[in-house]
Design a protein around this motif. Structure first.
Motif, PDB file in Angstrom:
ATOM      1  N   ALA A   1       0.820  17.592  10.257  1.00 23.89           N
ATOM      2  CA  ALA A   1      -0.251  17.731  11.254  1.00 23.89           C
ATOM      3  C   ALA A   1      -1.504  16.918  10.909  1.00 23.89           C
ATOM      4  O   ALA A   1      -2.570  17.158  11.491  1.00 23.89           O
ATOM      5  CB  ALA A   1      -0.627  19.194  11.459  1.00 23.89           C
ATOM      6  N   GLU A   2      -1.390  15.990   9.982  1.00 23.96           N
ATOM      7  CA  GLU A   2      -2.514  15.098   9.679  1.00 23.96           C
ATOM      8  C   GLU A   2      -2.025  13.662   9.724  1.00 23.96           C
ATOM      9  O   GLU A   2      -0.832  13.389   9.583  1.00 23.96           O
ATOM     10  CB  GLU A   2      -3.081  15.383   8.285  1.00 23.96           C
ATOM     11  CG  GLU A   2      -3.736  16.736   8.140  1.00 23.96           C
ATOM     12  CD  GLU A   2      -4.323  16.928   6.743  1.00 23.96           C
ATOM     13  OE1 GLU A   2      -4.642  18.075   6.399  1.00 23.96           O
ATOM     14  OE2 GLU A   2      -4.447  15.916   6.011  1.00 23.96           O
ATOM     15  N   GLY A   3      -2.970  12.727   9.908  1.00 30.57           N
ATOM     16  CA  GLY A   3      -2.598  11.325   9.819  1.00 30.57           C
ATOM     17  C   GLY A   3      -2.425  10.910   8.370  1.00 30.57           C
ATOM     18  O   GLY A   3      -2.919  11.570   7.458  1.00 30.57           O
ATOM     19  N   PRO A   4      -1.721   9.806   8.114  1.00 28.86           N
ATOM     20  CA  PRO A   4      -1.565   9.304   6.743  1.00 28.86           C
ATOM     21  C   PRO A   4      -2.920   8.932   6.151  1.00 28.86           C
ATOM     22  O   PRO A   4      -3.806   8.463   6.862  1.00 28.86           O
ATOM     23  CB  PRO A   4      -0.692   8.057   6.920  1.00 28.86           C
ATOM     24  CG  PRO A   4      -0.049   8.205   8.262  1.00 28.86           C
ATOM     25  CD  PRO A   4      -1.028   8.961   9.103  1.00 28.86           C
TER      26      PRO A   4
ATOM     27  N   TYR B   1       0.653   5.344   1.230  1.00 32.34           N
ATOM     28  CA  TYR B   1      -0.057   6.344   2.000  1.00 32.34           C
ATOM     29  C   TYR B   1       0.597   7.690   1.747  1.00 32.34           C
ATOM     30  O   TYR B   1       1.812   7.790   1.526  1.00 32.34           O
ATOM     31  CB  TYR B   1       0.017   6.048   3.507  1.00 32.34           C
ATOM     32  CG  TYR B   1      -0.947   5.017   3.999  1.00 32.34           C
ATOM     33  CD1 TYR B   1      -0.685   3.659   3.854  1.00 32.34           C
ATOM     34  CD2 TYR B   1      -2.130   5.390   4.620  1.00 32.34           C
ATOM     35  CE1 TYR B   1      -1.584   2.712   4.301  1.00 32.34           C
ATOM     36  CE2 TYR B   1      -3.025   4.447   5.091  1.00 32.34           C
ATOM     37  CZ  TYR B   1      -2.743   3.114   4.923  1.00 32.34           C
ATOM     38  OH  TYR B   1      -3.628   2.183   5.378  1.00 32.34           O
TER      39      TYR B   1
ATOM     40  N   LEU C   1       0.532  -4.076   9.244  1.00 33.33           N
ATOM     41  CA  LEU C   1       1.225  -3.329   8.197  1.00 33.33           C
ATOM     42  C   LEU C   1       2.606  -2.898   8.699  1.00 33.33           C
ATOM     43  O   LEU C   1       2.735  -2.424   9.823  1.00 33.33           O
ATOM     44  CB  LEU C   1       0.435  -2.083   7.822  1.00 33.33           C
ATOM     45  CG  LEU C   1      -0.787  -2.254   6.933  1.00 33.33           C
ATOM     46  CD1 LEU C   1      -1.488  -0.922   6.755  1.00 33.33           C
ATOM     47  CD2 LEU C   1      -0.395  -2.808   5.581  1.00 33.33           C
ATOM     48  N   THR C   2       3.603  -3.097   7.841  1.00 33.22           N
ATOM     49  CA  THR C   2       4.950  -2.613   8.127  1.00 33.22           C
ATOM     50  C   THR C   2       5.227  -1.460   7.178  1.00 33.22           C
ATOM     51  O   THR C   2       5.082  -1.607   5.954  1.00 33.22           O
ATOM     52  CB  THR C   2       5.988  -3.732   7.915  1.00 33.22           C
ATOM     53  OG1 THR C   2       5.696  -4.811   8.798  1.00 33.22           O
ATOM     54  CG2 THR C   2       7.390  -3.214   8.212  1.00 33.22           C
ATOM     55  N   PHE C   3       5.609  -0.326   7.729  1.00 32.02           N
ATOM     56  CA  PHE C   3       5.803   0.881   6.936  1.00 32.02           C
ATOM     57  C   PHE C   3       7.274   1.148   6.665  1.00 32.02           C
ATOM     58  O   PHE C   3       8.156   0.783   7.462  1.00 32.02           O
ATOM     59  CB  PHE C   3       5.227   2.098   7.678  1.00 32.02           C
ATOM     60  CG  PHE C   3       3.727   2.181   7.641  1.00 32.02           C
ATOM     61  CD1 PHE C   3       2.959   1.469   8.540  1.00 32.02           C
ATOM     62  CD2 PHE C   3       3.087   2.978   6.701  1.00 32.02           C
ATOM     63  CE1 PHE C   3       1.573   1.541   8.508  1.00 32.02           C
ATOM     64  CE2 PHE C   3       1.705   3.061   6.669  1.00 32.02           C
ATOM     65  CZ  PHE C   3       0.944   2.340   7.568  1.00 32.02           C
ATOM     66  N   GLY C   4       7.521   1.832   5.550  1.00 34.67           N
ATOM     67  CA  GLY C   4       8.844   2.360   5.262  1.00 34.67           C
ATOM     68  C   GLY C   4       9.042   3.679   5.990  1.00 34.67           C
ATOM     69  O   GLY C   4       8.164   4.140   6.724  1.00 34.67           O
ATOM     70  N   THR C   5      10.204   4.291   5.783  1.00 32.64           N
ATOM     71  CA  THR C   5      10.551   5.510   6.503  1.00 32.64           C
ATOM     72  C   THR C   5      10.038   6.773   5.826  1.00 32.64           C
ATOM     73  O   THR C   5      10.133   7.849   6.389  1.00 32.64           O
ATOM     74  CB  THR C   5      12.072   5.633   6.664  1.00 32.64           C
ATOM     75  OG1 THR C   5      12.680   5.477   5.381  1.00 32.64           O
ATOM     76  CG2 THR C   5      12.607   4.578   7.619  1.00 32.64           C
TER      77      THR C   5
ATOM     78  N   LEU D   1       0.840  -1.191   0.000  1.00 33.14           N
ATOM     79  CA  LEU D   1       0.000   0.000   0.000  1.00 33.14           C
ATOM     80  C   LEU D   1       0.875   1.242   0.000  1.00 33.14           C
ATOM     81  O   LEU D   1       2.013   1.222   0.483  1.00 33.14           O
ATOM     82  CB  LEU D   1      -0.897   0.018   1.243  1.00 33.14           C
ATOM     83  CG  LEU D   1      -1.786  -1.212   1.481  1.00 33.14           C
ATOM     84  CD1 LEU D   1      -1.093  -2.237   2.384  1.00 33.14           C
ATOM     85  CD2 LEU D   1      -3.099  -0.792   2.134  1.00 33.14           C
TER      86      LEU D   1
ATOM     87  N   PHE E   1      -4.783   6.726   2.970  1.00 31.70           N
ATOM     88  CA  PHE E   1      -4.568   5.657   1.995  1.00 31.70           C
ATOM     89  C   PHE E   1      -4.661   6.208   0.576  1.00 31.70           C
ATOM     90  O   PHE E   1      -5.544   7.001   0.250  1.00 31.70           O
ATOM     91  CB  PHE E   1      -5.616   4.564   2.212  1.00 31.70           C
ATOM     92  CG  PHE E   1      -5.630   3.518   1.142  1.00 31.70           C
ATOM     93  CD1 PHE E   1      -6.620   3.512   0.177  1.00 31.70           C
ATOM     94  CD2 PHE E   1      -4.648   2.543   1.103  1.00 31.70           C
ATOM     95  CE1 PHE E   1      -6.636   2.555  -0.809  1.00 31.70           C
ATOM     96  CE2 PHE E   1      -4.658   1.582   0.114  1.00 31.70           C
ATOM     97  CZ  PHE E   1      -5.662   1.588  -0.848  1.00 31.70           C
TER      98      PHE E   1
ATOM     99  N   PHE F   1       4.481   7.203   2.237  1.00 37.04           N
ATOM    100  CA  PHE F   1       4.943   5.990   2.904  1.00 37.04           C
ATOM    101  C   PHE F   1       4.477   4.779   2.106  1.00 37.04           C
ATOM    102  O   PHE F   1       3.311   4.702   1.714  1.00 37.04           O
ATOM    103  CB  PHE F   1       4.349   5.885   4.313  1.00 37.04           C
ATOM    104  CG  PHE F   1       4.874   6.890   5.283  1.00 37.04           C
ATOM    105  CD1 PHE F   1       4.155   8.056   5.547  1.00 37.04           C
ATOM    106  CD2 PHE F   1       6.067   6.680   5.950  1.00 37.04           C
ATOM    107  CE1 PHE F   1       4.628   8.992   6.454  1.00 37.04           C
ATOM    108  CE2 PHE F   1       6.553   7.607   6.863  1.00 37.04           C
ATOM    109  CZ  PHE F   1       5.833   8.762   7.108  1.00 37.04           C
TER     110      PHE F   1
ATOM    111  N   LYS G   1       0.977  11.621   3.455  1.00 41.04           N
ATOM    112  CA  LYS G   1       0.801  12.312   4.745  1.00 41.04           C
ATOM    113  C   LYS G   1       1.187  13.775   4.611  1.00 41.04           C
ATOM    114  O   LYS G   1       2.311  14.110   4.217  1.00 41.04           O
ATOM    115  CB  LYS G   1       1.646  11.643   5.833  1.00 41.04           C
ATOM    116  CG  LYS G   1       1.420  12.252   7.218  1.00 41.04           C
ATOM    117  CD  LYS G   1       2.270  11.585   8.265  1.00 41.04           C
ATOM    118  CE  LYS G   1       1.944  12.115   9.656  1.00 41.04           C
ATOM    119  NZ  LYS G   1       2.158  13.567   9.765  1.00 41.04           N
TER     120      LYS G   1
END
Lengths: 111, 116
Positions: A41-44, A36, A99-103, A34, A46, A89, A38
């Motif tokens: 000041a907001e959440g990620p 995302y 879910l595992t996210f990248g940096t 997936l 989709f 991301f 961002k």
């Protein structure tokens, strides 16, 4: 152990051009991927996803490509717009697990 | 339909104190996950809860704990705060763990914790 890697912390692109964001993974058990976006000041939020049974998924200006043999995926944004400037991301999951996210990659689209 | 609500939005605490962050998922969502975001580290997974049970836990020290209530609301607690705990803490919800893994989460706006 970073199982999902985004090796470019930042990317700058001119408006109207193509933005290509890259992501590599190491876990061969991952079967969903997936992206995302961002804003500060907001959440990620989709953006787009792809299953491991496909190699391409398209949604408007956004296309995700998956190369399983190389364990690599990329997000293409065409044409890039100033409003696309954000942190992107990539994330991966396998076996119904978390879910595992990248940096993240900071994309800046310049006028 | 209301989104994922996190409270408070901002918090300043002193080293050694403890803090509790709250998350209300989207109505009907039973899976709640917590992530920590710091510069250069991306989103680091903390916990995942489903039906009041912790399904997964990330590689964080025992000072980080969480729980989920019967109405799916979740809290996370950090005890004996350290300067390095300063971060954006994000809560995300999904219908269930399988849907979360396959179709992603809906994230809240996060709680910005600053430890001084």
């Amino acid at each position: 152990d970073q199982q999902v890697k985004q090796n470019s912390p930042s990317l700058s692109v001119q408006e109207g051009r193509i933005s290509i964001l890259n992501c590599d993974y190491t876990n061969s058990m991952f079967d969903y991927f997936l992206w995302y976006k961002k804003y500060p000041a907001e959440g990620p939020t989709f953006l787009i996803s792809i299953s491991s049974i496909k190699d391409k998924n398209e949604d408007g200006r956004f296309t995700v490509f998956l190369n399983k043999s190389a364990k690599h995926l990329s997000l293409h944004i065409v044409p890039s717009q100033p409003g696309d400037s954000a942190v992107y991301f990539c994330a991966a999951s396998g076996g119904g697990n978390k879910l595992t996210f990248g940096t993240g990659t900071q994309l800046k689209v310049e006028l | 339909k209301a989104g994922v609500t996190q409270t408070p939005r901002y918090l300043i605490k002193t080293r050694g104190q403890q803090v509790t962050l709250s998350c209300s998922p989207i109505s009907g969502h039973r899976s709640v996950s917590w992530y920590q975001q710091t510069p250069g580290q991306g989103l680091q997974f903390l916990f995942e809860y489903f039906s009041e049970t912790q399904r997964n836990k990330g590689n964080f020290p025992g000072r980080f704990s969480g729980r989920q209530f019967s109405n799916s609301r979740s809290e996370m607690n950090v005890s004996t705060l350290e300067l390095g705990d300063s971060a954006l803490y994000l809560c995300a919800s999904s219908l269930g763990p399988v849907e979360a893994a396959n179709y992603g989460y809906t994230f809240g706006s996060g709680t910005r914790l600053t430890v001084v």
